[in-house]
Design an enzyme around this catalytic site. Structure first.
Site, PDB file in Angstrom:
ATOM      1  N   ASP A  27     -17.542 -26.664 -29.674  1.00 45.78           N
ATOM      2  CA  ASP A  27     -18.750 -26.038 -30.238  1.00 45.78           C
ATOM      3  C   ASP A  27     -19.175 -26.611 -31.592  1.00 45.78           C
ATOM      4  OD1 ASP A  27     -18.348 -24.506 -28.000  1.00 45.78           O
ATOM      5  OD2 ASP A  27     -17.906 -22.663 -29.069  1.00 45.78           O
ATOM      6  N   LYS A 100     -19.860 -23.905 -21.734  1.00 43.96           N
ATOM      7  CA  LYS A 100     -19.175 -22.629 -21.508  1.00 43.96           C
ATOM      8  C   LYS A 100     -20.030 -21.462 -21.978  1.00 43.96           C
ATOM      9  CE  LYS A 100     -16.610 -22.507 -25.909  1.00 43.96           C
ATOM     10  NZ  LYS A 100     -17.382 -21.419 -26.533  1.00 43.96           N
ATOM     11  N   CYS A 133     -13.736 -19.238 -30.934  1.00 43.45           N
ATOM     12  CA  CYS A 133     -13.580 -20.143 -29.801  1.00 43.45           C
ATOM     13  C   CYS A 133     -12.413 -21.109 -29.944  1.00 43.45           C
ATOM     14  CB  CYS A 133     -14.883 -20.887 -29.535  1.00 43.45           C
ATOM     15  SG  CYS A 133     -16.205 -19.744 -29.036  1.00 43.45           S
TER      16      CYS A 133
END
Length: 196
Positions: A27, A100, A133
């Site tokens: 990310d 995701k 995450c």
């Protein structure tokens, strides 16, 4: 200082070499660089992630990029600027991008299939956010039998409201990394601590 569960379980305290690992960048998206979701120390973390990525590319190590989406118009709109991967660490060539929708990069994605195809068991993790995450993916990896290493300097987070007031980003960063290093991952301070 108390013993970690890793030590008590006899798990490795040192990271695997980069050459024997797959690099996973989690990310590294524009939404974390400005505005509501800007993370404390994000540019320094991106600089470290870029160094790590360059080392992996130079060594021919597999690289997998993770990109979070919450759909069109969201802070994580991967079709828009906010959800795009930061140019500094953007994929090149045939480096895959796994999209995701959950904090754990293994949930409802093909990440594990990709790692199995590569024969990877050692993972080097960097990216955002440390408490969310990165934490969820490292734990997910450990639970699936992988050996994750988290590069602390290539991660970042933000202050959060807590039950007794605001938890500063630095405190949350330190606590998140300590929780991971208790069992789920080897946590190294910086890129230089990951052996070639």
């Amino acid at each position: 200082m108390s013993e970690t569960l890793r030590n008590l379980a006899g798990l490795p305290a040192q990271p695997a070499s980069l050459a024997d690992s797959t690099l996973i960048l989690i990310d590294c998206q524009n939404t974390y660089t400005t505005g509501t979701m800007e993370l404390e120390g994000v540019q320094a973390a991106l600089d470290e992630a870029a160094v790590l990525l360059d080392r992996a590319r130079t060594a021919g190590v597999p690289v997998i990029h993770i990109q979070h989406t919450d759909g069109p118009g969201s802070l994580y709109d991967i079709e828009g600027e906010s959800g795009a991967i930061v140019a500094q660490v953007a994929p090149r060539g045939d480096e895959p991008v796994v999209v995701k929708s959950y904090p754990n990069s293994f949930v409802e994605t093909d990440l594990e299939q990709r790692l199995k195809a590569l024969g990877s068991t050692n993972l080097v993790l960097a990216g955002f956010m440390t408490h969310m995450c990165v934490n969820s993916t490292a734990r997910g990896a450990f639970n699936l039998g992988y050996a994750p290493t988290v590069v602390a300097s290539a991660t970042a987070t933000r202050a959060l409201p807590g039950v007794e007031g605001t938890v500063p980003a630095a405190a949350l960063q330190a606590a998140s990394l300590a929780a991971l290093s208790d069992l789920f991952a080897v946590v190294v301070p910086g890129v230089a601590a990951v052996p070639d």
